[in-house]
Design an enzyme around this catalytic site. Structure first.
Site, short mmCIF file in Angstrom:
data_model
loop_
_atom_site.label_atom_id
_atom_site.label_comp_id
_atom_site.label_asym_id
_atom_site.label_seq_id
_atom_site.Cartn_x
_atom_site.Cartn_y
_atom_site.Cartn_z
N ASP A 568 28.45 -52.52 71.54
CA ASP A 568 28.65 -51.09 71.25
C ASP A 568 29.91 -50.97 70.38
OD1 ASP A 568 28.55 -48.31 71.52
OD2 ASP A 568 29.52 -48.31 73.49
N GLU A 571 31.19 -49.86 64.89
CA GLU A 571 31.20 -49.20 63.56
C GLU A 571 32.33 -49.71 62.67
OE1 GLU A 571 30.83 -47.58 66.50
OE2 GLU A 571 28.68 -47.49 66.22
N ASP A 647 24.68 -41.79 70.60
CA ASP A 647 24.89 -40.80 71.66
C ASP A 647 24.17 -39.50 71.36
OD1 ASP A 647 26.40 -42.73 72.86
OD2 ASP A 647 28.31 -41.93 72.15
O1 MIG Z 1 32.77 -44.22 73.89
O2 MIG Z 1 30.10 -47.90 76.87
O3 MIG Z 1 27.01 -45.14 72.64
O4 MIG Z 1 25.73 -45.84 75.00
O5 MIG Z 1 27.26 -45.87 77.35
C1 MIG Z 1 31.66 -44.39 74.70
C2 MIG Z 1 30.08 -46.55 77.15
C3 MIG Z 1 31.26 -45.84 74.64
C4 MIG Z 1 29.12 -45.34 73.70
C5 MIG Z 1 27.70 -45.77 73.69
C6 MIG Z 1 27.08 -45.46 75.01
C7 MIG Z 1 27.83 -46.19 76.10
C8 MIG Z 1 29.29 -45.79 76.08
N1 MIG Z 1 29.85 -46.02 74.76
#
Ligand code: MIG
Length: 965
Positions: A568, A571, A647
C-alpha cells in the site's frame, strides 16, 4: 453569445491578444487577478469568479453555485454549495485539479472563497505573490432542468451545469494564459533509418520508426540529441518487419502493414492513416508538437464522433472525452468522479469511432496530462512536465487488437494463483488474533466460501513493516498455519516505508543502512519522511540491489507460510506535507550510476516497489506464483501485481463508478483489478453491501474491505435474508471458477481482460461504446449489475445476437430490449448464444476438491464454442506445459445438435472425470441422445429451463454427443 474555450497552449497567440480577449469578456467585474510565478512572465491573468443561485424547479430548492475559470486548462469549473449559504453546509468542488475531499465544509461564502483559493493554490499550479479577489453577488438566477437536482452523478451534474451555463451566460467570452511554446518547425532533412525516418526540423530531430507491424513510435529531441533510450514499461524489443518509405516533396510516408505514418514537412505534422486512406489521427495544423522550458506537448485533431478510452484508474465515465486528466500517482482517500490525479499512471488510451480505432501510449513518467476537449473543441492534447515526447501509435485495427498489442508491449498479467480468484475478506484491521480466527470460523460455519484473509497495518509492531505485534498476535505463526489448514490464504500488508529505527535490532532498517539502499536527497543525506511508523526511510527501488534487498525481507513471512503481500502507500504517500509525497530533491539512483530527480521517478516508484516484492517472492519460493497487491502503478505493473482502486466510499454512487473504472483498467492492460467491496470509507447500508457483493462476483479481484472505525462489513452482518443473497452470489462465483480461470489464462496470453467493456467485443456498434454500467465477463457473459437503490425500471439493450438468461436458461431474441425490475436477489446476466461455459460443483475454498462432475452449459447459437484450461492452480509447472486444455464446439442443425469436446493438451490430471452437460434452448424433449456411436438413456428434459441434461461418466478424452431433435 458563445463562451469560447481557450487554446491556452496555442503557440501563436500574443500577450496583447490574450489580454484583449479577456478584457472584452463582458461583465467581468468579478475576477481573481493573478500575477507572479510562471504566469507573470506572460500575461496578467484574470479568472472570472461568478456566483449564481440555481433553482431546481422540481424540489424548489435553491443552491448557490460558483463558477470559476480554471487558469490551467481554461475550463469553467463549478463549485457547489450543497445547501443555501449561511447554514452549516457542505461544499462540493467539481474541478479538474481539486481533490474534492479537501473542501468538505465551509460555513459562508467568504469561507468558501477562501477555501477555494487555498485549495487551488495549494495544488502548486500557481505560486502567487498577490491575490486580488473582488466579489459581487450577481443577480442572475439560472433555472436548470429538474433532473439536475435529483439524478446524475456529480460528474454528470457538472457537465450538464457547465453546458447550461455555456448556453446562458451572455457576453461571456473567456480566455486565459499563454505560455511561450516553441513549436516544431519545418523539415529540412529526411534520413532513412532501417526502421523508419529521422527528420531534422530546426534544431530538433524527430524519429518516426516502426516497432512492430502496425505499431509506430515517435520520439522528439528538441535540441537535436536523443537521450539514452530506456523505459520502465516497455519489455518488447523492436521487430519492425518489412517497412516502406516514400519521401516526396511535401511529405514522407512510412508504411507498416496496413498502417501509414504520413509526415507533412511544413510545418512538421504527423498523421496516421489506414493504407486505404482513412485518417486515424492527425496532428492539428495550428498546433504542431511543442515544448517550453522542459515541458513537452502534442496536439491532435479531435473528430466530433471520436471517444477516448483507457488512462487506467481515472474516475467517471469510460469515455474520457470533454475532460482532462493529470498523471501523478496520488493517495486519494475518498476520491470521487472529479478527483484527479488518482493512484495510477497508465498513459495509454484508445481513440474510437465507428469502425476506426487506434491507440496511443505516451511513455513518459513525469507528471503528465491529457486533455480531451476541455482546452478546445476540435483538438486534444497530451504532454508532460519533463522528459521526452515519446509515444507509440497502435494502428489496430480493432480495439481488441490494440489492447493485445499494448499489453504485449508493456507486459501482461502473469497467471495468478487460483485462490486469488476466490472471495477475499479484509478490513483495516482484523485484530487481535482471536478476531482473525473468529472471522475465519464464521465464514466456514456459515458456509460462505472464501479463500483469503487480509491483515492490515495493525498486526505490526508500531506499524513497522516486517514486524509482528506480539501482544495482539502472540501465536502469529500458528495462526497462519491454522488458517491455512482451514483453506485460508493469509495476505499481509507490508508497506514500503521502513521505520527509521536505529539501534533496536530492526533488521529492515539496519540491513538497508548497511547495504546503502535507502533513498537520498540531493545533498546526499538519507530522505526521511513521516508515514505510519513515524519517521521512515524508503528503498531506492530503481536500483537492482535495493530491489533484491527488499525482496529478501519477505523471508520470515514466507517461511511462516504467508501466501500473499499487499504493498500500500506506494504512490509514494507521505504524511504531513502539502504535496502528500516526497520532495522534488529526492534523487533516485539507477543501475548505471546516474540519478534521476523524484519528478521523473515518482510515477514508477510504486511499480518498482512491487517489482521488488514479486521478484523477491519468486526467489524465495521459486515454484510458486507470487501474489502481490499494489495501490500505485505505472503502465506494465500488471507484470508484478494485482491492484485495487484505492479508498472508495460506501455509497451507491461508488458502486456505480466501480464498473467503468475496472473496465478502464482492463483496457489499459491491467486485468487483475478489483475495488473495496462494500466501500472503504463509511459503512454501507444492507442493500448497498448486498448489491456490491453481487456485482463483485463478476469482478476480477473480489475483496471485501473497509476502513478503520467503520461498521463490520462481512457478508453476514445484516441478518439472514441478506446473508443468504450474498452467499448465493459468492457461491455462483465459485461455481463459475472453471470459466473464470480459463478466461484469466486467456488474458495472460492475449491481454484481453476478464472484465471487458462492450466496445471491445462490439467495435462496430457505437451505441455500446459509452456503456458504463454493463460489461462482458469473459467472452460469453453479459453482466448488468444493479448499482442503484432506485426501484426504477432497468432497461437493458442486449448486444447484437441472441442471448440466454444465465439464471433461467430462457432465450431472448436478437437485439432484445429487456425491461426489468431486478429484485434485491437478482442480477441480470445473459449468456451469448453460441457459448459453452464450464462450471464446477460448489466448494468452500479453491483448495477443496470439487465433488462431482465438471459442468458444461451449452447455449446453442452461431459460432458455438468454449474452452477449459486447468492446472495445479499455484505452481509454475504450467510454464513447462503441465496443464489441461480442452476446446468445445457445437453445431446446430435442423434436426440435431452436436457437441464436440477436443482435448488439446492433457498434461494435467483434473479433479473430474465425468461431465454433466446441459444443453439450453431445446423446445421439446429430443428423440434421442447419442454419445459417440451409442444411444444413451440416462438423460432428462427440463421443460421449465428448455434444457436437456445428461452425464458422461468418462469425459476426460475427446468425445462427441448428439441430441437428435
Ligand atoms: O492511510 O493500511 O488504501 O486499503 O486499509 C491509510 C491502512 C492506509 C490505505 C489503503 C487501505 C488500507 C489503509 N491504507
Amino acid at each position: 453569445m458563445e463562451v469560447r474555450t481557450i487554446r491556452s497552449l496555442r503557440p501563436n497567440v500574443t500577450r496583447e491578444e490574450a489580454i484583449q480577449t479577456f478584457t472584452a469578456s463582458g461583465p467581468a467585474s468579478l475576477f481573481w487577478k493573478l500575477r507572479s510565478g510562471p504566469l507573470q512572465r506572460i500575461a496578467d491573468a484574470y479568472i472570472p469568479f461568478r456566483i449564481y443561485r440555481v433553482r431546481f424547479p422540481m424540489s424548489g430548492a435553491q443552491r448557490t453555485h460558483l463558477f470559476a475559470l480554471d487558469a490551467v486548462d481554461g475550463s469553467l469549473d463549478l463549485f457547489e454549495f450543497a445547501a443555501p449559504p449561511g447554514d452549516a453546509e457542505t461544499v462540493s468542488v467539481f474541478t479538474r485539479n481539486n481533490p474534492a475531499s479537501t473542501l468538505s465544509e465551509a460555513r459562508s461564502e467568504e469561507l468558501l472563497r477562501d477555501k477555494v483559493l487555498r485549495v487551488i493554490f495549494q495544488q502548486g499550479f500557481f505560486k502567487l505573490r498577490r491575490i486580488k479577489l473582488e466579489t459581487e453577488q450577481l443577480p442572475g438566477e439560472i433555472h436548470l432542468p429538474y433532473w439536475l437536482g435529483f439524478y446524475g452523478t456529480p460528474e454528470d451534474l457538472r457537465c450538464r451545469v457547465l453546458d447550461a451555463v455555456r448556453r446562458r451566460i451572455e457576453g461571456a467570452k473567456v480566455s486565459a494564459l499563454f505560455e511561450q511554446w516553441l513549436a516544431i518547425q519545418s523539415v529540412q532533412k529526411v534520413e532513412k533509418l532501417p526502421d523508419g525516418v529521422e527528420l531534422t526540423a530546426g534544431k530538433a530531430k524527430v524519429r518516426v520508426t516502426v516497432f512492430r507491424e502496425g505499431l509506430f513510435r515517435v520520439r522528439v529531441a528538441p535540441a537535436g540529441t536523443f537521450p539514452k533510450d530506456s523505459s520502465w514499461a516497455v519489455i518488447e524489443a523492436p521487430e519492425p518487419g518489412a517497412i516502406k518509405i516514400d519521401d516526396a516533396k511535401d511529405e514522407v510516408r512510412v508504411t507498416s502493414g496496413t498502417t501509414v505514418a504520413r509526415i507533412k514537412k511544413s510545418p512538421l505534422l504527423i498523421d496516421f492513416l489506414r493504407d486505404v486512406g482513412d485518417v486515424l489521427v492527425a496532428d492539428d495544423s495550428d498546433l504542431p508538437m511543442a515544448w517550453e522550458n522542459g515541458r513537452v506537448r502534442v496536439w491532435k485533431k479531435m473528430p466530433a464522433d471520436e471517444g477516448y478510452y483507457g488512462l487506467g484508474d481515472k474516475a467517471g465515465p469510460m469515455n474520457r472525452r470533454d475532460r482532462s486528466f493529470t498523471m501523478w500517482n496520488t493517495d486519494a482517500f475518498g476520491w470521487r468522479e472529479s478527483t484527479d490525479p488518482l493512484y495510477k499512471t497508465i498513459p495509454f488510451f484508445i481513440g474510437l469511432r465507428k469502425g476506426l480505432a487506434y491507440g496511443i501510449f505516451f511513455d513518459n513518467t513525469w507528471r503528465s496530462s491529457f486533455d480531451f476537449g476541455k482546452e478546445g473543441h476540435d483538438f486534444y492534447s497530451f504532454g508532460a512536465e519533463g522528459g521526452e515526447i515519446n509515444y507509440y501509435f497502435f494502428g489496430g485495427p480493432t480495439p481488441g487488437k490494440i489492447v493485445q498489442d499494448f499489453s504485449a508491449l508493456v507486459g501482461r498479467t502473469k497467471l495468478p494463483p487460483l485462490w486469488t480468484l476466490g472471495f477475499q475478506q479484509s478490513r483495516y484491521s482484523y485484530e487481535p488474533e482471536e478476531r482473525v480466527y473468529e472471522v475465519a470460523k464464521t465464514l466456514r460455519d456459515k458456509k460462505i466460501p472464501a479463500d483469503a484473509i487480509y491483515l492490515d497495518i495493525d498486526y505490526q509492531d508500531g506499524n513497522a513493516p516486517f514486524t509482528v505485534d506480539r501482544k495482539k498476535f502472540p501465536t502469529f505463526e500458528k495462526m497462519i498455519s491454522d488458517l491455512r489448514a482451514q483453506g485460508f490464504h493469509t495476505v499481509l500488508i507490508t508497506d514500503l516505508h521502513i521505520k527509521k529505527n536505529p539501534d533496536h535490532g530492526y533488521a529492515p532498517y539496519d540491513t538497508g543502512v548497511k547495504d546503502d539502499v535507502f533513498l537520498k536527497r540531493a545533498d546526499g543525506t538519507t530522505y526521511v519522511g513521516p508515514v505510519w511508523p513515524g519517521d521512515s526511510v524508503f528503498g531506492d527501488f530503481t536500483l537492482s540491489r535495493a530491489r533484491e534487498w527488499w525482496g529478501g525481507l519477505y523471508k520470515n513471512f514466507v517461511d511462516m507460510g504467508v501466501a500473499g503481500f499487499w504493498n500500500d502507500m506506494n504512490e509514494p504517500a507521505i504524511f504531513l506535507t502539502s504535496t502528500k509525497t516526497m520532495p522534488p530533491d529526492v534523487r533516485h539512483r539507477l543501475d548505471d550510476g546516474t540519478t534521476l530527480p523524484h519528478l521523473a521517478i515518482h510515477n514508477v516508484f510504486g511499480m518498482e516497489n512491487v517489482r521488488a516484492t514479486s521478484e523477491g517472492l519468486l526467489k524465495l519460493r521459486p515454484n510458486e506464483r507470487p501474489f502481490v497487491l499494489t495501490r500505485a502503478a505505472y503502465a506494465g505493473t500488471q507484470r508484478y501485481a494485482a491492484t485495487w482502486t484505492g479508498d472508495n466510499v460506501a455509497v451507491w454512487n461508488h458502486l456505480g463508478m466501480s464498473t467503468p473504472m475496472l473496465l478502464s483498467m482492463g483496457i489499459s492492460g491491467y486485468g487483475m483489478v478489483g475495488d473495496d467491496i462494500g466501500g472503504f470509507a463509511g459503512t454501507p447500508t444492507a442493500d448497498l453491501l448486498t448489491r456490491w457483493i453481487e456485482a463483485g462476483a463478476f469482478n476480477p479481484i473480489y475483496r471485501d474491505h473497509t476502513a478503520k472505525g467503520t461498521g463490520d462489513q462481512e457478508p453476514w452482518v445484516h441478518g439472514a435474508k441478506h446473508e443468504a443473497i450474498r452467499r448465493h452470489f459468492i457461491e455462483e462465483r465459485y461455481r463459475l471458477l472453471p470459466y473464470i480461470y480459463t478466461s484469466v489464462e486467456e488474458m495472460t496470453r492475449t491481454g484481453i481482460p476478464l472484465m471487458r467493456p462492450l466496445l471491445l467485443e462490439y467495435p462496430q456498434s457505437p451505441e455500446f461504446f459509452n456503456d458504463d454500467s454493463e460489461f462482458m465477463f469473459g467472452h460469453d457473459l453479459f453482466v448488468s449489475p444493479v448499482t442503484t437503490e432506485l426501484q426504477d425500471m432497468k432497461v437493458i439493450q442486449l448486444p447484437p445476437g441472441a442471448w440466454y438468461d444465465y439464471w433461467t436458461g430462457e432465450k431472448s431474441s436478437d437485439q432484445e430490449l429487456k425491461k426489468l425490475k431486478p429484485a434485491l436477489d437478482e442480477v441480470p446476466v445473459y449468456v451469448r448464444a453460441g457459448a459453452i461455459v464450464p462450471r464446477q460443483p460448489l466448494v468452500q475454498n479453491t483448495g477443496e476438491t470439487p465433488n462431482g462432475p465438471l459442468g458444461l452449459r451449452v447455449y446453442p447459437g452461431p459460432d458455438c464454442k468454449g474452452s477449459l484450461y486447468q492446472d495445479d492452480g499455484h505452481t509454475l509447472a504450467y510454464e513447462k506445459g503441465e496443464f489441461l486444455r480442452v476446446s468445445y464446439s457445437c453445431q446446430v442443425g435442423a434436426d440435431a445438435i452436436r457437441i464436440v469436446s477436443t482435448i488439446e493438451k492433457d498434461s494435467y490430471k483434473p479433479w473430474w472425470s465425468a461431465a454433466e452437460i446441459t444443453v439450453f434452448g431445446i423446445g421439446k424433449a429430443p428423440k434421442s441422445v447419442r454419445v459417440g456411436d451409442a444411444t444413451i438413456h440416462e438423460w432428462r428434459f427440463d421443460s421449465a429451463q428448455h434444457a436437456v441434461v445428461f452425464t458422461l461418466p468418462e469425459a476426460k478424452n475427446s468425445w462427441t454427443a448428439e441430441l437428435i431433435l
